[in-house]
Design an enzyme around this catalytic site. Sequence first.
Site, PDB file in Angstrom:
ATOM      1  N   LYS A 112       0.823  -1.212   0.000  1.00 59.20           N
ATOM      2  CA  LYS A 112       0.000   0.000   0.000  1.00 59.20           C
ATOM      3  C   LYS A 112       0.855   1.259   0.000  1.00 59.20           C
ATOM      4  O   LYS A 112       0.534   2.231  -0.678  1.00 59.20           O
ATOM      5  CB  LYS A 112      -0.942   0.023   1.223  1.00 59.20           C
ATOM      6  N   LYS A 195      -5.414 -11.336  -6.565  1.00 56.57           N
ATOM      7  CA  LYS A 195      -6.608 -11.557  -5.749  1.00 56.57           C
ATOM      8  C   LYS A 195      -7.681 -10.521  -6.092  1.00 56.57           C
ATOM      9  O   LYS A 195      -7.346  -9.408  -6.524  1.00 56.57           O
ATOM     10  CB  LYS A 195      -6.265 -11.520  -4.252  1.00 56.57           C
ATOM     11  N   LYS A 198     -10.784  -4.409  -4.035  1.00 62.72           N
ATOM     12  CA  LYS A 198     -11.333  -3.115  -4.457  1.00 62.72           C
ATOM     13  C   LYS A 198     -10.275  -2.282  -5.159  1.00 62.72           C
ATOM     14  O   LYS A 198     -10.559  -1.557  -6.090  1.00 62.72           O
ATOM     15  CB  LYS A 198     -11.819  -2.339  -3.228  1.00 62.72           C
TER      16      LYS A 198
HETATM   17  P1  TYM Z   1     -10.458  -6.437   4.802  1.00 65.82           P
HETATM   18  O1  TYM Z   1     -11.542  -5.495   5.190  1.00 65.82           O
HETATM   19  O2  TYM Z   1      -9.501  -6.013   3.743  1.00 65.82           O
HETATM   20  O3  TYM Z   1     -11.077  -7.809   4.331  1.00 65.82           O
HETATM   21  C1  TYM Z   1     -12.050  -8.504   5.099  1.00 65.82           C
HETATM   22  C2  TYM Z   1     -11.830  -9.997   4.977  1.00 65.82           C
HETATM   23  O4  TYM Z   1     -11.941 -10.424   3.607  1.00 65.82           O
HETATM   24  C3  TYM Z   1     -10.832 -11.235   3.267  1.00 65.82           C
HETATM   25  N1  TYM Z   1     -10.550 -11.083   1.826  1.00 65.82           N
HETATM   26  C4  TYM Z   1     -10.405 -12.110   0.975  1.00 65.82           C
HETATM   27  N2  TYM Z   1     -10.483 -13.436   1.142  1.00 65.82           N
HETATM   28  C5  TYM Z   1     -10.298 -14.224   0.064  1.00 65.82           C
HETATM   29  N3  TYM Z   1     -10.070 -13.732  -1.180  1.00 65.82           N
HETATM   30  C6  TYM Z   1      -9.991 -12.413  -1.421  1.00 65.82           C
HETATM   31  N4  TYM Z   1      -9.777 -11.945  -2.653  1.00 65.82           N
HETATM   32  C7  TYM Z   1     -10.160 -11.527  -0.307  1.00 65.82           C
HETATM   33  N5  TYM Z   1     -10.146 -10.175  -0.166  1.00 65.82           N
HETATM   34  C8  TYM Z   1     -10.388  -9.926   1.147  1.00 65.82           C
HETATM   35  C9  TYM Z   1      -9.690 -10.705   4.122  1.00 65.82           C
HETATM   36  O5  TYM Z   1      -8.664 -11.648   4.258  1.00 65.82           O
HETATM   37  C10 TYM Z   1     -10.414 -10.412   5.417  1.00 65.82           C
HETATM   38  O6  TYM Z   1     -10.494 -11.564   6.219  1.00 65.82           O
HETATM   39  N6  TYM Z   1      -7.026  -5.974   8.405  1.00 65.82           N
HETATM   40  C11 TYM Z   1      -8.305  -6.555   8.078  1.00 65.82           C
HETATM   41  C12 TYM Z   1      -9.411  -6.209   9.055  1.00 65.82           C
HETATM   42  C13 TYM Z   1      -9.125  -6.436  10.493  1.00 65.82           C
HETATM   43  C14 TYM Z   1      -9.103  -7.683  11.175  1.00 65.82           C
HETATM   44  C15 TYM Z   1      -8.859  -7.368  12.534  1.00 65.82           C
HETATM   45  C16 TYM Z   1      -9.237  -8.996  10.777  1.00 65.82           C
HETATM   46  C17 TYM Z   1      -8.901  -5.480  11.422  1.00 65.82           C
HETATM   47  N7  TYM Z   1      -8.746  -6.036  12.668  1.00 65.82           N
HETATM   48  C18 TYM Z   1      -8.756  -8.387  13.504  1.00 65.82           C
HETATM   49  C19 TYM Z   1      -9.134 -10.009  11.736  1.00 65.82           C
HETATM   50  C20 TYM Z   1      -8.893  -9.691  13.083  1.00 65.82           C
HETATM   51  C21 TYM Z   1      -8.740  -6.096   6.707  1.00 65.82           C
HETATM   52  O7  TYM Z   1      -8.382  -5.024   6.268  1.00 65.82           O
HETATM   53  O8  TYM Z   1      -9.650  -6.884   6.092  1.00 65.82           O
END
Ligand code: TYM
Length: 332
Positions: A112, A195, A198
């Site tokens: 990022k 992957k 967005k």
């Molecule tokens: P975020 O908001 O980017 O994504 C949410 C969840 O979706 C999963 N994900 C995917 N899984 C499979 N294939 C894909 N193409 C794909 N794109 C997204 C992500 O792995 C995620 O599980 N940092 C985290 C949010 C967070 C969090 C936490 C997660 C904050 N605190 C504590 C677990 C525990 C995030 O930005 O996810």
Amino acid sequence: RPRVLSGIQPTAGSFHLGNYLGAVRQWVALQESHDAFYMVVDLHAITIPQDPAELRANTRLAAAQLLAAGLDPERCTLFVQSHVPEHAQLAWVMNCLTGFGEAGRMTQFKDKSLKQGTDRTTVGLFTYPVLQVADILLYQADQVPVGEDQRQHVELTRDLAERFNGRFGRTFTVPSAYILKETARIYDLQDPTIKMSKSASTPKGLINLLDEPRATAKKIKSAVTDTDTVIRYDAEGKPGVSNLLGIYSTLTGSTVQELERSYEGKGYGALKTDLADAVVAFVTPFRERTQQYLDDPETLDSILAKGAEKARAVAAETLAQAYDKVGFLPAK
Ligand code: TYM
């Protein structure tokens, strides 16, 4: 009951199919067997610039989608991260245990920040994974259901939990990532080597759950496959077809082997048409339910208020223990 915790960012528009299949679908299943805590991570969202009114609307939208996907406030604790101030408080302590180089090695940060350039990269983005560590440790979570792209952050959580426990005495549960092989990574429909996301996906490669179902069906039917004609799972050799098979298998509950057998001798067109139908069958009621929650913001807000209250009870206890271990003088 073992405990799970996970979070999702309040993105504009809607969640995408990768979010749902990689994470949210597992959250729904785990609320039956686990003591489950799920949150909308608005503190994480502001690591990149956000319009205030949009952030607020997107936070409600995220919660509405989680409920529409099947989270039940009677079975799990659903809340908004900023409603529980302990997250930011424990994050500070964790920041002070994290090496600068260690944080710099987080691949999501590197990706990022590279894209944005150092002048636009905030310190918040740098320390984002450490806030995630605090999120998880506050609830003494045993497992963290996420997609593959979050594995490194869960590893950091394990390292920091062990470091804290080692230095100050046993305080935190050391969690593990809960990642299902089939849906660990859902790929872009136009470029099955990246992957679905967005930020990186082209509009045609990204399935937004709240888009017009007909447009979604069209995207699936024009997914990139290969010049071969055989429907066979081979992630290396046939990434496009394998991605479609993985999505289809998860949505319908048929195994990949069953799908390979039933599509023997049929072309990619047949597979895509059937998959498009399966996705439309999922997103159509999902959109309606999301809209129902959005139409009743008072109910939505009261669900989130109750969730925050339940979450705070747990988070406050853990934070108090951590503060005590660190040596902070209790306020009388
Ligand atoms: P975020 O908001 O980017 O994504 C949410 C969840 O979706 C999963 N994900 C995917 N899984 C499979 N294939 C894909 N193409 C794909 N794109 C997204 C992500 O792995 C995620 O599980 N940092 C985290 C949010 C967070 C969090 C936490 C997660 C904050 N605190 C504590 C677990 C525990 C995030 O930005 O996810």
